[in-house]
Design an enzyme around this catalytic site. Structure first.
Site, short mmCIF file in Angstrom:
data_model
loop_
_atom_site.label_atom_id
_atom_site.label_comp_id
_atom_site.label_asym_id
_atom_site.label_seq_id
_atom_site.Cartn_x
_atom_site.Cartn_y
_atom_site.Cartn_z
NE ARG A 52 26.29 38.68 -88.98
CZ ARG A 52 24.82 38.39 -88.84
NH1 ARG A 52 24.19 37.72 -89.49
NH2 ARG A 52 24.63 39.21 -87.66
CB ALA A 54 25.06 36.21 -79.89
NE ARG A 94 33.12 37.47 -84.55
CZ ARG A 94 32.17 37.94 -84.92
NH1 ARG A 94 31.12 37.54 -85.47
NH2 ARG A 94 32.06 39.47 -84.70
CD GLN A 196 27.25 42.72 -89.92
OE1 GLN A 196 27.78 43.94 -90.11
NE2 GLN A 196 28.37 41.98 -89.15
CG ASP A 237 26.66 40.11 -80.37
OD1 ASP A 237 26.12 41.12 -80.73
OD2 ASP A 237 26.84 39.20 -80.98
CE LYS A 248 28.17 43.81 -85.72
NZ LYS A 248 29.76 43.20 -85.63
O1 MRU Z 1 29.79 40.64 -85.84
P1 MRU Z 1 28.32 39.84 -85.95
O2 MRU Z 1 27.75 39.97 -87.47
O3 MRU Z 1 28.36 38.35 -85.51
O4 MRU Z 1 27.30 40.67 -84.95
C1 MRU Z 1 26.02 40.03 -84.65
C2 MRU Z 1 25.43 41.20 -84.00
O5 MRU Z 1 25.67 42.03 -83.55
C3 MRU Z 1 23.62 40.81 -84.00
O6 MRU Z 1 23.28 41.95 -83.98
C4 MRU Z 1 23.55 40.06 -82.70
O7 MRU Z 1 24.42 38.90 -82.74
C5 MRU Z 1 22.39 39.84 -82.24
S1 MRU Z 1 21.98 38.26 -83.24
C6 MRU Z 1 20.53 37.85 -83.03
#
Ligand code: MRU
Length: 346
Positions: A52, A54, A94, A196, A237, A248
């Site tokens: 997970r 981005a 996704r 997370q 993302d 997020k």
């Molecule tokens: O749903 P996720 O856990 O994939 O979401 C990740 C996030 O929102 C992170 O904060 C975002 O991808 C930034 S990653 C460097």
């Protein structure tokens, strides 16, 4: 070894034949790597959030294409169609993180070169996406740390660390670099619905010896009111051309609260997270995940009167963002000019 070149936590490892993925759903209790040999496995790993974040999603997808080419090339005269189908499958894993589509486009452009034997070039492209991401994170770390000079406390949301990237992290990269320069109190929100922050961020910081204080998401306003933090630092993302940033779920709430309390918001993300063709955040597809990921098990039955609404990202308007930090440079007050100015920066 300095923190700069140490990779304490690695979400993704290419073995030479397969992609090893740290199953982030099991952290921090267990460190389990799953090994994938084909694109279908990598698609599943992304969709189920074993991998997970981005940039990490984009890197995993790139290796997924490598595995697809290895599986189909020479085994079938229709190998290009089979790889194209795998790329389409990966693209559906996704919807919100643009790094996924960016990485797949990079891989497609290598395939479009119509090389007689694409195996070497396709692997080189995936490895470059991976190593460029780590380099970008170190660069952002330094640029972000410059901005944080004098800050006493910061808060981060979700996990935007080594686990979510090729290594070092975006928001956590900035925090790592700043912490090397000055004492810094670091707070992390638990980040519902997947926690997370609680499961990944504080654990990852502890691996590097950086003390972290976990707060309930609902404690953020009170933390800001206390004066303990100067900055909120998050990843993204997808960033639209005008500087609106999807991240997020809960990031938007933090941004609104930050404005009320005079706290600044930094978004740290590589330019692979910028969707140059998207004029503003209204067009960003927000992933809705299964309500079962949010609801207590007792409510999950056909005649239940209780349901859940489970969007896992939101969009923070550029006007609430003080700085967007990328490897190509920093945009202060992005609402004034958006991020288009970075497009042609080398
Ligand atoms: O749903 P996720 O856990 O994939 O979401 C990740 C996030 O929102 C992170 O904060 C975002 O991808 C930034 S990653 C460097």
């Amino acid at each position: 070894m300095t923190m700069q070149n140490k990779l304490a936590v690695q979400a993704l490892q290419w073995t030479g034949d397969a992609l090893k993925v740290l199953d982030q759903r099991q952290l921090p209790d267990k460190i389990v790597y799953d090994e994938y040999n084909n694109a279908a496995g990598v698609t599943e790993a992304i969709a189920t959030m074993r991998v997970r974040g981005a940039p990490a999603i984009g890197i995993a997808a790139a290796y997924g294409v490598v595995l697809s080419v290895r599986q189909h090339y020479s085994a079938s005269s229709h190998w290009r169609q089979k790889v194209a189908a795998d790329i389409e499958m990966l693209a559906k894993s996704r919807p919100t993180a643009v790094n996924l589509f960016w990485a797949l486009d990079q891989m497609k452009s290598v395939l479009n070169q119509q090389l007689d034997n694409p195996l070497k070039a396709i692997l080189a492209c995936a490895e470059k996406i991976h190593s460029d991401d780590i380099a970008a994170n170190h660069k952002m770390g330094e640029l972000g740390a410059d901005i944080l000079a004098g800050a006493k406390g910061v808060m981060t949301h979700c996990n935007a660390g080594a686990l979510a990237t090729g290594g070092y992290g975006t928001a956590l990269g900035v925090i790592r670099s700043a912490y090397q320069r000055q004492p810094l109190k670091v707070y992390a929100g638990e980040t519902r619905p997947w926690n997370q922050g609680a499961r990944l961020t504080v654990w990852e910081l502890a691996q590097d010896g950086i003390p972290a204080t976990l707060i309930a998401d609902s404690a953020a306003a009170w933390l800001m009111k206390s004066g303990a933090i100067d900055w909120i630092i998050v990843g993204a993302d997808r960033i639209a051309a005008n500087g609106d940033a999807a991240n997020k779920i809960g990031t938007y709430s933090l941004a609104v609260l930050a404005k009320q309390h005079g706290v600044k918001l930094m978004v740290a993300a590589p330019t692979s997270t910028i969707d140059w063709n998207m004029p503003n955040g209204d067009h960003i597809e927000i992933e809705q995940r299964n309500q079962n990921e949010l609801l207590p098990a007792c409510y999950i039955k056909e005649d239940s009167l209780v349901s859940a609404w489970n969007p896992v990202f939101d969009v923070t308007p550029a006007e609430l963002i003080s700085a967007i930090v990328t490897e190509r440079g920093v945009i202060l007050n992005p609402a004034e000019q958006g991020v288009r100015g970075l497009k042609n920066v080398i």
